[in-house]
Design an enzyme around this catalytic site. Structure first.
Site, PDB file in Angstrom:
ATOM      1  CD  GLN A  65      -3.185   0.904   1.314  1.00 11.83           C
ATOM      2  OE1 GLN A  65      -3.618  -0.361   1.968  1.00 11.83           O
ATOM      3  NE2 GLN A  65      -4.062   1.946   1.595  1.00 11.83           N
ATOM      4  CG  PHE A  66       1.365   3.954  -3.575  1.00 10.76           C
ATOM      5  CD1 PHE A  66       1.706   5.221  -3.709  1.00 10.76           C
ATOM      6  CD2 PHE A  66       0.315   3.263  -4.188  1.00 10.76           C
ATOM      7  CE1 PHE A  66       0.674   5.892  -4.483  1.00 10.76           C
ATOM      8  CE2 PHE A  66      -0.442   3.813  -5.067  1.00 10.76           C
ATOM      9  CZ  PHE A  66      -0.412   5.283  -5.066  1.00 10.76           C
ATOM     10  CB  THR A  67      -2.109   5.229  -0.125  1.00  9.39           C
ATOM     11  OG1 THR A  67      -2.530   4.320   0.591  1.00  9.39           O
ATOM     12  CG2 THR A  67      -2.494   5.337  -1.766  1.00  9.39           C
TER      13      THR A  67
END
Length: 147
Positions: A78-80
């Site tokens: 989850q790069f966010t």
């Protein structure tokens, strides 16, 4: 590395209508590799998560680790989690590791979680994933190796 850890009674990840990973009682681990992260951060984070006492003992106290509770882990990239929200209304993600490095560290991290003694299911790096979960407690914990 950053991770959002959630104790769940059930969690699954689906891509294009197909379930890629699913667990019963355990931990949903949303994970993000940051610029400059190495295997050392992944090792520390995996060990900490496996030993973190977030499961209830016979007296109802959070005294058991995931290993003690024989829990499973669903590891989802989850790069966010790298979102920078200090300026404006649109988050920036420039502190996330570049995709090739992030994928490598995500897969390495999942392997380290498994090596710590947890059965691991995974999402697909870079895919549009649908994550379903039943948060147990709720117990949700933010972890950052930089802190």
């Amino acid at each position: 590395m950053r991770a959002l850890l959630q104790r769940v009674s059930h969690a699954s990840v689906t891509v294009e209508g197909a379930v890629l990973g699913e667990i019963g009682p355990g931990l949903l681990i949303l994970v993000c590799a940051m610029h400059g992260d190495t295997e050392a951060e992944a090792d520390r984070l995996a060990a900490k998560i496996a030993k973190m006492r977030v499961f209830k003992d016979d007296e109802g106290r959070m005294n058991l680790s995931a290993v003690d509770a024989r829990a499973s882990a669903l590891v989802v990239s989850q790069f966010t989690l790298a979102a920078d929200t200090k300026r404006g209304n649109r988050p920036g993600f420039s502190s996330a590791a570049p995709p090739d490095e992030a994928k490598r560290l995500y897969e390495y991290f999942a392997g380290r979680v498994q090596a710590e003694g947890l059965p691991v299911a995974m999402g697909r790096f870079g895919a549009d994933m649908k994550v379903a979960l039943i948060n147990d407690g709720p117990v949700t914990i933010w972890l950052d190796t930089a802190e």
